[in-house]
Design a protein around this motif. Structure first.
Motif, PDB file in Angstrom:
ATOM      1  N   PRO A 157       0.824  -1.222   0.000  1.00 49.61           N
ATOM      2  CA  PRO A 157       0.000   0.000   0.000  1.00 49.61           C
ATOM      3  C   PRO A 157       0.854   1.265   0.000  1.00 49.61           C
ATOM      4  O   PRO A 157       1.778   1.404   0.812  1.00 49.61           O
ATOM      5  CB  PRO A 157      -0.814  -0.133   1.291  1.00 49.61           C
ATOM      6  N   GLN A 158       0.542   2.197  -0.894  1.00 49.83           N
ATOM      7  CA  GLN A 158       1.378   3.383  -1.067  1.00 49.83           C
ATOM      8  C   GLN A 158       1.364   4.278   0.164  1.00 49.83           C
ATOM      9  O   GLN A 158       2.389   4.894   0.492  1.00 49.83           O
ATOM     10  CB  GLN A 158       0.919   4.176  -2.291  1.00 49.83           C
ATOM     11  N   THR A 159       0.245   4.379   0.852  1.00 54.76           N
ATOM     12  CA  THR A 159       0.177   5.224   2.040  1.00 54.76           C
ATOM     13  C   THR A 159       1.168   4.760   3.100  1.00 54.76           C
ATOM     14  O   THR A 159       1.848   5.565   3.735  1.00 54.76           O
ATOM     15  CB  THR A 159      -1.249   5.219   2.632  1.00 54.76           C
ATOM     16  N   THR A 160       1.252   3.452   3.284  1.00 55.79           N
ATOM     17  CA  THR A 160       2.198   2.908   4.250  1.00 55.79           C
ATOM     18  C   THR A 160       3.623   3.266   3.870  1.00 55.79           C
ATOM     19  O   THR A 160       4.429   3.687   4.713  1.00 55.79           O
ATOM     20  CB  THR A 160       2.059   1.373   4.337  1.00 55.79           C
ATOM     21  N   LEU A 161       3.959   3.107   2.586  1.00 56.49           N
ATOM     22  CA  LEU A 161       5.303   3.439   2.114  1.00 56.49           C
ATOM     23  C   LEU A 161       5.598   4.927   2.310  1.00 56.49           C
ATOM     24  O   LEU A 161       6.700   5.299   2.744  1.00 56.49           O
ATOM     25  CB  LEU A 161       5.451   3.061   0.636  1.00 56.49           C
ATOM     26  N   ASN A 162       4.620   5.781   1.996  1.00 53.96           N
ATOM     27  CA  ASN A 162       4.809   7.227   2.137  1.00 53.96           C
ATOM     28  C   ASN A 162       5.120   7.606   3.580  1.00 53.96           C
ATOM     29  O   ASN A 162       6.067   8.357   3.859  1.00 53.96           O
ATOM     30  CB  ASN A 162       3.560   7.981   1.679  1.00 53.96           C
ATOM     31  N   ASN A 163       4.320   7.109   4.517  1.00 48.46           N
ATOM     32  CA  ASN A 163       4.481   7.490   5.920  1.00 48.46           C
ATOM     33  C   ASN A 163       5.804   7.006   6.495  1.00 48.46           C
ATOM     34  O   ASN A 163       6.467   7.735   7.245  1.00 48.46           O
ATOM     35  CB  ASN A 163       3.309   6.940   6.739  1.00 48.46           C
ATOM     36  N   ILE A 164       6.198   5.789   6.169  1.00 52.19           N
ATOM     37  CA  ILE A 164       7.473   5.268   6.670  1.00 52.19           C
ATOM     38  C   ILE A 164       8.627   6.083   6.106  1.00 52.19           C
ATOM     39  O   ILE A 164       9.597   6.403   6.809  1.00 52.19           O
ATOM     40  CB  ILE A 164       7.632   3.779   6.315  1.00 52.19           C
ATOM     41  N   THR A 165       8.537   6.454   4.835  1.00 50.05           N
ATOM     42  CA  THR A 165       9.603   7.233   4.216  1.00 50.05           C
ATOM     43  C   THR A 165       9.740   8.601   4.860  1.00 50.05           C
ATOM     44  O   THR A 165      10.856   9.090   5.083  1.00 50.05           O
ATOM     45  CB  THR A 165       9.349   7.383   2.710  1.00 50.05           C
ATOM     46  N   CYS A 166       8.608   9.234   5.163  1.00 49.79           N
ATOM     47  CA  CYS A 166       8.653  10.550   5.820  1.00 49.79           C
ATOM     48  C   CYS A 166       9.422  10.461   7.137  1.00 49.79           C
ATOM     49  O   CYS A 166      10.273  11.311   7.436  1.00 49.79           O
ATOM     50  CB  CYS A 166       7.237  11.063   6.080  1.00 49.79           C
ATOM     51  N   VAL A 167       9.152   9.424   7.922  1.00 46.89           N
ATOM     52  CA  VAL A 167       9.838   9.246   9.204  1.00 46.89           C
ATOM     53  C   VAL A 167      11.323   9.008   8.979  1.00 46.89           C
ATOM     54  O   VAL A 167      12.176   9.621   9.634  1.00 46.89           O
ATOM     55  CB  VAL A 167       9.216   8.074   9.997  1.00 46.89           C
ATOM     56  N   ALA A 168      11.659   8.117   8.042  1.00 48.11           N
ATOM     57  CA  ALA A 168      13.063   7.777   7.803  1.00 48.11           C
ATOM     58  C   ALA A 168      13.862   8.981   7.310  1.00 48.11           C
ATOM     59  O   ALA A 168      15.021   9.170   7.694  1.00 48.11           O
ATOM     60  CB  ALA A 168      13.161   6.630   6.800  1.00 48.11           C
ATOM     61  N   VAL A 169      13.250   9.813   6.460  1.00 47.64           N
ATOM     62  CA  VAL A 169      13.944  11.007   5.957  1.00 47.64           C
ATOM     63  C   VAL A 169      14.260  11.962   7.105  1.00 47.64           C
ATOM     64  O   VAL A 169      15.380  12.488   7.202  1.00 47.64           O
ATOM     65  CB  VAL A 169      13.091  11.720   4.881  1.00 47.64           C
ATOM     66  N   VAL A 170      13.299  12.182   7.988  1.00 46.63           N
ATOM     67  CA  VAL A 170      13.521  13.087   9.123  1.00 46.63           C
ATOM     68  C   VAL A 170      14.627  12.546  10.033  1.00 46.63           C
ATOM     69  O   VAL A 170      15.531  13.282  10.444  1.00 46.63           O
ATOM     70  CB  VAL A 170      12.218  13.298   9.921  1.00 46.63           C
ATOM     71  N   VAL A 171      14.580  11.245  10.344  1.00 42.96           N
ATOM     72  CA  VAL A 171      15.601  10.653  11.212  1.00 42.96           C
ATOM     73  C   VAL A 171      16.970  10.724  10.554  1.00 42.96           C
ATOM     74  O   VAL A 171      17.985  11.028  11.205  1.00 42.96           O
ATOM     75  CB  VAL A 171      15.239   9.187  11.551  1.00 42.96           C
ATOM     76  N   LEU A 172      17.020  10.476   9.255  1.00 45.08           N
ATOM     77  CA  LEU A 172      18.291  10.541   8.527  1.00 45.08           C
ATOM     78  C   LEU A 172      18.896  11.932   8.587  1.00 45.08           C
ATOM     79  O   LEU A 172      20.102  12.102   8.833  1.00 45.08           O
ATOM     80  CB  LEU A 172      18.061  10.118   7.073  1.00 45.08           C
ATOM     81  N   TYR A 173      18.057  12.962   8.388  1.00 46.62           N
ATOM     82  CA  TYR A 173      18.545  14.342   8.468  1.00 46.62           C
ATOM     83  C   TYR A 173      19.023  14.678   9.888  1.00 46.62           C
ATOM     84  O   TYR A 173      19.958  15.472  10.071  1.00 46.62           O
ATOM     85  CB  TYR A 173      17.450  15.317   8.036  1.00 46.62           C
ATOM     86  N   MET A 174      18.382  14.068  10.888  1.00 43.87           N
ATOM     87  CA  MET A 174      18.822  14.301  12.265  1.00 43.87           C
ATOM     88  C   MET A 174      20.233  13.733  12.480  1.00 43.87           C
ATOM     89  O   MET A 174      21.072  14.357  13.140  1.00 43.87           O
ATOM     90  CB  MET A 174      17.834  13.674  13.248  1.00 43.87           C
ATOM     91  N   PHE A 175      20.506  12.565  11.932  1.00 42.11           N
ATOM     92  CA  PHE A 175      21.859  12.008  12.017  1.00 42.11           C
ATOM     93  C   PHE A 175      22.870  12.928  11.338  1.00 42.11           C
ATOM     94  O   PHE A 175      23.982  13.131  11.843  1.00 42.11           O
ATOM     95  CB  PHE A 175      21.907  10.618  11.375  1.00 42.11           C
TER      96      PHE A 175
END
Length: 473
Positions: free
Chosen positions: A370-388
């Protein structure tokens, strides 16, 4: 957390591992600022973000989408400064994990790698699935099937020489910029509402009226806005294939963010003002709006340009992501057979062909999630990656890194510190289920570190930075 390893320390590896890694294969240096910018812009894929991801924001933020993107651009300037400094200080195809691993510690580098891996595996299929909607004037295909086909095509293209791909993607990039420009002109010449809605956002409500969009809703939407702009950091993944990376990387990162932001933000504002109604805006049917503003021929032209832009983006993302896997194998992240496979380079094209297949084929499979699931997980991962990356930037001027030649950001350490605070709050506002999924993946990765990587510090996860006399300033 602070057990960083410099290239010189790798000499302590076990004898059998030293022999295998004595002459590692090197990626070819073949691109400069122009080629790097074309590839990086194609990975940012401004038109694909505009036509595939922005409509999802219209549905939740209404006319506040442009405001969210503006705020995200301001945040991304700080992120770009961090990437530029770290990318020239630590030029590695490993990108974020090499930066974090060299400045904060090997464990931090590993966790950064996992967040990057989440992003690089999920984003291409999300973009690829958008192809079907824009090929509809020619052929009607299920978005999941079309997305899988695009991913397989991108995988084949990713096996070619990087210079050849730079020119191919450059041609596609021109077409997507033309499409975005045409949408901007049509939107601004068919305005239906005052520009004040950009500052006082509204979203469609019952009976055709508009409902105000709260500040908290805008903040919650910043994760998606950062996702829309994600991709300008591709330059750091290509640093080992750039001529004189200590100069080229920073210029490529900053140029890409500037150009990409304009290509996304200006048409977004035009669509916001030109949409026939708030309901139409929330529906996100940009092709339908273009047709209503002009005619079916122009609508079809724009749709085909967008479809090509999506294919272009998938190609570049596969190229970028295969370099991440290649670098992780070179740094001994996996059992030895896996390292040898991912580190294998094509004798003809110089590309990491097995790593390319390992990115593209699972990407085709993810098109059926499901695309919504992929979108939401990606949003979280991008934010965490930028925090690193922000944390790594705060640690980038201590010890041996303090004296190394590199591009240095202004207002350090204020910029990465403020960035870290802002990203932390954005993370707090993200979808709970996506946070749990991402946390679960991170916990599994941490267990892999504890049970396999950490007990083998001399032979596994040895973060290296290739030295090249051409890279000196």
């Amino acid at each position: 957390m602070t057990d960083t390893l410099s290239p010189a320390v790798t000499a302590t590896a076990a004898p059998q591992d030293r022999q295998q890694a004595a002459e590692p294969q090197k990626l070819k240096r073949s691109i400069g600022v122009v080629g790097g910018t074309l590839l990086t812009l194609s990975c940012l894929t401004p038109a694909s973000s505009l036509f595939v991801i922005v409509p999802l924001s219209f549905a939740t933020l209404g006319t506040g989408t442009a405001m969210a993107i503006c705020i995200a651009i301001a945040l991304c300037v700080g992120v770009a400064f961090c990437y530029s400094e770290l990318g020239t200080l630590i030029p590695s195809a490993g990108g974020e994990y090499a930066m974090a691993g060299q400045t904060i510690g090997r464990f931090s580098g590993w966790l950064a790698f996992i967040q990057a891996l989440i992003v690089v595996m999920i984003v291409p299929p999300i973009i690829a699935m958008g192809t079907a909607a824009y090929l509809a004037p020619i052929v009607n295909v299920d978005p999941k099937i079309m997305g899988a086909a695009v991913m397989l095509l991108a995988t084949l293209m990713g096996l070619l020489d990087l210079r050849a791909n730079a020119w191919i993607t450059g041609i596609f990039l021109c077409l997507e910029v033309i499409a975005a420009g045409l949408v901007a002109v049509l939107g601004f010449t068919h305005t239906q509402r005052s520009a004040s809605v950009l500052l006082h956002p509204e979203i469609a409500a019952a009976h055709g009226t508009g409902s105000p969009v709260s500040a908290l809703t805008i903040v919650a939407g910043l994760g998606a806005a950062l996702f829309i702009l994600q991709g300008f950091s591709t330059a750091v993944y290509l640093s080992e294939e750039m001529e004189n990376p200590r100069r080229t990387v920073s210029r490529t990162v900053l140029w890409t963010l500037g150009i990409g932001s304009a290509v996304i933000l200006i048409p977004t504002a035009a669509i916001t003002l030109g949409a026939p109604s708030l309901d139409a805006l929330a529906g996100g049917d940009i092709s339908g709006m273009v047709t209503s503003w002009s005619n079916s021929a122009i609508g079809t032209f724009v749709s085909l340009c967008v479809a090509l832009a999506i294919i272009n983006a998938a190609i570049v993302m596969v190229i970028q992501n295969s370099r991440v896997l290649y670098s992780s194998a070179r740094d001994r992240a996996w059992p030895e057979p896996v390292n040898r496979a991912f580190g294998n380079l094509s004798k003809r094209y110089g590309s990491p062909w097995i790593a390319t297949l390992a990115v593209g084929i699972p990407g085709a499979v993810l098109c059926f999630v499901p695309q919504t699931t992929l979108n939401n997980i990606t949003c979280v991962a991008v934010v965490v990656l930028y925090m690193f990356v922000a944390i790594a930037a705060l640690a980038s001027r201590r010890g041996a890194h303090k004296e190394r030649a590199a591009w240095r950001m202004p207002l350090w350490p204020t910029i990465p510190a403020l960035l870290l605070i802002g990203l932390g709050y954005i993370l707090y506002m993200q979808d709970t289920k996506a946070l749990i999924y991402t946390l679960g993946i991170t916990v599994v990765a941490a267990l892999y570190w504890v049970l396999y990587l950490r007990p083998r510090p001399e032979s596994r996860w040895i973060i290296t930075i290739p030295e090249d006399e051409k890279s000196a300033i």
